[in-house]
Structure formats: C-alpha cells, structure tokens
Design a protein around this motif. Structure first.
Motif, short mmCIF file in Angstrom:
data_model
loop_
_atom_site.label_atom_id
_atom_site.label_comp_id
_atom_site.label_asym_id
_atom_site.label_seq_id
_atom_site.Cartn_x
_atom_site.Cartn_y
_atom_site.Cartn_z
N LEU A 197 40.42 84.34 21.76
CA LEU A 197 41.13 84.94 22.76
C LEU A 197 41.71 83.86 23.79
N ILE A 198 41.05 82.85 24.08
CA ILE A 198 41.36 81.60 24.77
C ILE A 198 42.94 81.24 24.30
N LYS A 199 42.94 81.03 22.80
CA LYS A 199 44.04 80.68 22.21
C LYS A 199 45.20 81.64 22.24
N GLU A 200 45.07 82.85 21.95
CA GLU A 200 45.98 83.73 21.88
C GLU A 200 46.69 84.42 23.05
N LEU A 201 45.51 84.91 23.93
CA LEU A 201 46.07 85.39 25.43
C LEU A 201 47.16 84.82 26.02
N VAL A 226 41.76 101.14 25.92
CA VAL A 226 40.88 99.97 25.83
C VAL A 226 40.51 99.86 27.54
N VAL A 227 39.23 99.65 27.69
CA VAL A 227 38.61 99.42 29.04
C VAL A 227 38.35 98.33 29.25
N VAL A 228 38.78 97.61 30.19
CA VAL A 228 38.56 96.19 30.86
C VAL A 228 37.96 96.41 32.15
N ARG A 229 37.91 95.32 33.18
CA ARG A 229 37.56 95.37 34.51
C ARG A 229 38.55 94.72 35.23
N GLU A 251 38.27 94.76 17.37
CA GLU A 251 38.29 95.08 18.88
C GLU A 251 39.41 94.08 19.52
N ASN A 252 39.15 92.90 19.28
CA ASN A 252 40.15 91.91 20.10
C ASN A 252 41.63 92.09 19.51
N THR A 253 41.79 92.24 18.29
CA THR A 253 42.99 92.36 17.62
C THR A 253 43.57 93.44 18.61
N THR A 254 42.92 94.90 18.45
CA THR A 254 43.39 95.75 19.01
C THR A 254 43.71 95.47 20.89
#
Length: 394
Positions: free
Chosen positions: A302-306, A353-356, A377-380
């Motif tokens: 995620l650090i790489k792709e976000l 997808v629920v984040v904060r 889940e991260n792909t989604t």
C-alpha cells in the motif's frame, strides 16, 4: 532520582484497599478437591454437552499466573537503547484487563482523585484516554505532538510537568505506535519524562500496535527499571483476538498490586484465558509471526501503490502499525477535509469499503486512516479509492 513517590501519587483510599479474597487464594484447586466454597452450580452449565469446556461452571482463575508468565517470556527480550533492563519481567509485573480499556480506566481510578487531578495526553491520539477521564470526572490537559512528524515534544512535556499546573497531572498517556499517527514515540523521549526530577506521576505507554513495528521496539522490559512506568498491550491487534477482550499492563510490582487489588476478582473468563494461553504459546506465537509478516508485506504494498492514485497525497506519521494515515488532495493538490470526508462517505455508502475519516484531529487535515487488509481487500481498496477520488475531485 525522580520525583515519583507511589505513596503520595496513588489515591489514599486505593492504597488502603484490601482486595477481595476467595478460598482458592488459600487452597489452590489441583483438580481433586471437592469445591463447595463459591456457590457454583455443581451440575454444570446449561449448554449442550458437546459445546462447552467442562470447567465453565467454575469461576476462572483470579490470578492467571501461567498466562502472565507467557507474556513475560514473550517480552523478556532486548529492549532498545537507552535502557537495557537488568531484571527480567515476572508475573508480579502484570495486570490483565478486559481489553486495554480496562487498564486505562483502572489507572485513572487508582491515581486520579475525581474533580481534582488531571491527565496529560498528546494529540492526535487514542480517544479512550479522554473518554475514561471524563467518566471518572478527571480533567484532560493536552500537549500536542510535533507536526508534521508527530514526534513527542519531550522538552515541552517536561516543562509543563515542572510547572505549578503539573502537580495536578497524575498520568501521562503516550500512544506508541500512535493511533492515528502510526509512529513510535522515541524511547529517549519516554526516558526523559521518566527521569523528571520533580513530577510525581505515572507514564503510561500504550503499545497496542507494537508488534507491527521493528522487533525489540516494546518498552515493556523497562518497567523493571522505572517505578513510574506502565506499558499497555493487547491481544486485539497483532494476535487477531479482538473478540476475547484481553489487555495487559506491564508495570512495577507495587503498581500491579494496586491495579489487581481494585479489579473485579474474576474479570478474565476461562475461555478468554484458554485462548490467550494458546496464542502466547510457542505454536501460537509462530502463527502470529507469519500473519504479522503478511500484514507488513501488504503494508509495504500500500505504501508503494497508494501514491499512484490521483488525489492521494503524502503519508502522515510513520509506518509502524497495521494502518496508514494518508492525505486526500483537492483539485489544487492540497490536503482537504471536504474531499477526505466525501471520499470516506462514498467509499462506505457506494463501494462497500469502510475506512476512518481523521481530518478533525490535530495535524491530520485531509487525512483518512486505512487499516491494512488481506491482499484481496487491499486490491479492492485501491481500485475503489481511485474511482471515488475521480468522482469527488471533479
């Protein structure tokens, strides 16, 4: 030499507590005794015979020495500089609670006189410190972390504690790794507060996420060297056992005695104890290491792709937990609470997808906090976040 004195720091009525005792404090059950001391139902629980442990009709072990020793074995490892403990942890250093939240509350009840004493927190931080303080009628003093890095302002904290107002502060809560910052508090900063020459109070380091940080990051072994240190941990995060509600506080034997004296005698259930014991055994710890490694791998992904998603800004804080704090940008490329809030709402309401949303917290303008999920889940998350940001930033 520090200014800490347990006899004048703790509440007098707590120091005078005589803890609840039962007959099994005097005569430990070895499995052969006829137990007619606690008014239990000798015929067993009202459950189908195949669905329960045969001991559920008995009260659980009030002391949990075996489980506490497993926690000690796990944390009796080399601590980071600048302190190398000379004495190993023992069960006498531990308090077990119903999640870390009970530990937070127990400390407030032990040390803070309602309506008079105060606690110190360092925003942005975990909200339950303030909630528990309010429930106990204890005021909250706030000294912010240093932005943009979210490091602890040790010099400022020490100056505050040395002031006349500092005499009313009995507890300092430091979240490390921080929630929502995801960053470890520097050990040297913690030590500087512990060494304070005049402050008569307790430093509480909340390490709920420490197993996602580098090995050896926990300050739990330090409690054998500092009489005014409490290190809280939990099985809810890295061990994946949020449902059993077990938290642990490492501290001096004297503070542990106080906390154990004021708690309910059977607060840790037998199923909770059995599951925690399995998790802290050799096989359970190996499972935990494998799963934490998988989470760290996904965190790196995620650090790489976000940052490749248009509208995603900088990471804020650190990379020491199982979540990331990330800026959402407006069309001008600036962190924006409006964009972050709309993204949060649309992800949940239209994409499942629920984040904060964390944008209202100090230093977190335009930020969402995203827990590291499974690969699927991260792909989604990545796909749907890109879709939503494209719509929100039109």
């Amino acid at each position: 030499m520090t200014g800490f004195n347990l006899q004048t720091c703790a509440r007098p009525n707590i120091l005078q507590l005589i803890p609840y005792r039962c007959a099994r404090d005097d005569y430990k059950d070895d499995g052969t005794n006829i137990l007619l001391d606690a008014n239990e139902n000798a015929f067993g629980p009202s459950l189908p015979a195949s669905s329960y442990d045969a001991t559920l009709h008995r009260y659980p072990d009030p002391h949990q020495h075996e489980l506490k020793q497993l926690f000690c074995n796990h944390r009796n490892v080399g601590a980071p500089l600048p302190v190398v403990p000379q004495t190993p942890l023992t069960p006498e250093n531990l308090f077990l609670g119903v999640g870390s939240d009970e530990c937070i509350d127990a400390l407030l009840r032990a040390f803070c006189v309602p309506g008079r004493d105060k606690i110190l927190t360092c925003p942005p931080t975990y909200g339950m410190y303030s909630v528990s303080a309010q429930v106990n009628d204890v005021a909250v003093v706030r000294h912010n972390l240093v932005v943009p890095e979210f490091g602890a302002d040790a010099a400022g904290i020490c100056e505050l504690l040395a002031s006349p107002a500092g005499r009313e502060i009995k507890l300092l809560y430091l979240c490390s790794p921080g929630n929502p910052t995801g960053r470890l508090i520097e050990p040297a900063a913690v030590k500087s507060v512990l060494d304070h020459p005049t402050w008569n109070g307790v430093v509480v380091v909340d390490e709920a996420y420490v197993d996602f940080a580098a090995q050896g990051s926990s300050l739990a072994p330090w409690v054998t060297e500092f009489p005014n240190l409490v290190v809280m941990q939990t099985l809810s995060k890295a061990f994946g056992l949020a449902g059993i509600r077990l938290g642990v506080a490492f501290t001096s034997p004297e503070i542990a005695t106080i906390l154990n004296s004021l708690k309910a005698p059977y607060s840790i259930s037998s199923p909770t104890s059995a599951l925690a014991t399995a998790a802290m055994g050799a096989e359970g710890l190996e499972v935990q290491r494998v799963k934490v490694a998988a989470i760290v791998k996904e965190r790196e992904r995620l650090i790489k792709e976000l940052p490749g998603i248009e509208g995603v800004g900088k990471f804020r804080g650190g990379f020491d937990a199982n979540f990331l704090l990330v800026e959402m940008l407006d069309a001008a490329g600036k962190p924006c609470n409006e964009v972050a809030l709309k993204t949060y709402e649309m992800l949940a309401e239209t994409r499942g997808v629920v984040v904060r949303f964390r944008g209202k917290e100090y230093g977190c303008n335009g930020c969402l906090r995203m827990t590291v999920g499974t690969p699927e889940e991260n792909t989604t998350l990545l796909e749907r976040l890109a879709e939503v940001l494209k719509e929100v930033r039109k």
